[in-house]
Enzyme design. Structure first.
Site, PDB file in Angstrom:
ATOM      1  CE  LYS A  13      -1.069  -0.135   4.960  1.00  0.00           C
ATOM      2  NZ  LYS A  13       0.035  -1.086   5.255  1.00  0.00           N
ATOM      3  NE  ARG A  88      -0.671  -0.157  10.961  1.00  0.00           N
ATOM      4  CZ  ARG A  88       0.293   0.332  10.165  1.00  0.00           C
ATOM      5  NH1 ARG A  88       0.346   1.611   9.882  1.00  0.00           N
ATOM      6  NH2 ARG A  88       1.190  -0.483   9.672  1.00  0.00           N
ATOM      7  NE  ARG A 127       8.432  -3.657   3.937  1.00  0.00           N
ATOM      8  CZ  ARG A 127       7.250  -3.123   4.199  1.00  0.00           C
ATOM      9  NH1 ARG A 127       6.349  -2.949   3.272  1.00  0.00           N
ATOM     10  NH2 ARG A 127       6.974  -2.763   5.433  1.00  0.00           N
ATOM     11  NE  ARG A 160      10.367  -0.556   8.303  1.00  0.00           N
ATOM     12  CZ  ARG A 160       9.274  -0.192   7.627  1.00  0.00           C
ATOM     13  NH1 ARG A 160       9.351   0.680   6.638  1.00  0.00           N
ATOM     14  NH2 ARG A 160       8.100  -0.672   7.947  1.00  0.00           N
ATOM     15  NE  ARG A 171       4.634  -4.266  10.972  1.00  0.00           N
ATOM     16  CZ  ARG A 171       5.227  -3.720   9.911  1.00  0.00           C
ATOM     17  NH1 ARG A 171       6.352  -4.232   9.454  1.00  0.00           N
ATOM     18  NH2 ARG A 171       4.698  -2.696   9.315  1.00  0.00           N
TER      19      ARG A 171
END
Ligand code: AMP
Length: 214
Positions: A13, A88, A127, A160, A171
């Site tokens: 997103k 969220r 990522r 990260r 998450r």
């Protein structure tokens, strides 16, 4: 045009939000980026946010809501904005609706970038993020030109802390519990649109442009 990007962490997103912001010339507002910038600058907000982020947990609503409410009243938001990573939770969504209704406005679209959990886990491990300028890459899908070096600013790109596998699982669990109910919330408002986020990035963007209008 006021747009919310919904989707699990790693659904893409953020990448789509940046493209939307570019095409429609509206600000891209990423609460994750705002927190990371605060962490980098060593602000009290950054220190508080980091405690939650490193565990894969959401930062408490009260720390986020005001930040966004202050941002969307700025002059550059008068023709719209694209929200990435906010809201969220249902309380955040309600607070956003209230802040907008005070200005006589409402959201136009909530776009859900739909990707199954198993794809997410694979994606997030690849990522890479530049902690200096915030640019994001993927070792397979969006590689840096020189391995490990940010194309934009030349700093090192890293995995990260919140993209590490154990944190990703956490998450995702948090996403299903706290964020997924927003799909129903915006569906009830009649502004929900879904796109298949497993498709190539450019195809996903083309689908979004079809929804928003060229
Ligand atoms: P993101 O870059 O959007 O994936 O955000 C990274 C992390 O920042 C999340 O895992 C949360 O810990 C925190 N965060 C970002 N946006 C929010 C939000 N709207 N509410 C609560 N926490 C957030």
């Amino acid at each position: 045009m006021k747009i919310i990007m919904l989707g699990a962490p790693g659904a893409g997103k953020g990448t789509q939000a940046k493209q939307i912001a570019g095409k429609y010339q509206i600000p891209h507002i990423s609460t994750g980026d705002i927190f990371r910038a605060n962490i980098k600058e060593g602000t009290p907000l950054g220190a508080k946010a980091k405690e939650y982020m490193d565990q894969g947990l959401l930062v408490p609503d009260e720390l986020v809501v005001e930040l966004v409410a202050d941002r969307i009243i700025k002059e550059d938001c008068k023709d719209g904005f694209v929200l990435d990573g906010f809201p969220r939770t249902i309380p955040q969504a309600k607070a956003l609706d209230e802040a907008l209704s005070k200005m006589g406005e409402k959201m136009d679209y909530a776009i859900d970038v739909d990707v199954p959990d198993e794809n997410i886990v694979n994606r997030m491990g690849g990522r890479r993020a530049c902690l200096s300028c915030g640019a994001t890459y993927h070792i397979v899908n969006i590689p840096t030109k020189a391995e490990g070096i940010c194309d934009k600013c030349g700093s090192a790109v890293v995995l990260r802390d919140d993209d590490k596998p154990e944190t990703v699982q956490k998450r995702l669990a948090v996403y299903h519990e706290q964020t997924q109910p927003l799909i129903e919330y915006y569906s009830a408002q009649g502004i929900l649109k879904s796109v298949d986020g497993t498709r190539p990035m450019d195809d996903v963007f083309a689908d979004i442009v079809r929804i928003l209008g060229a």
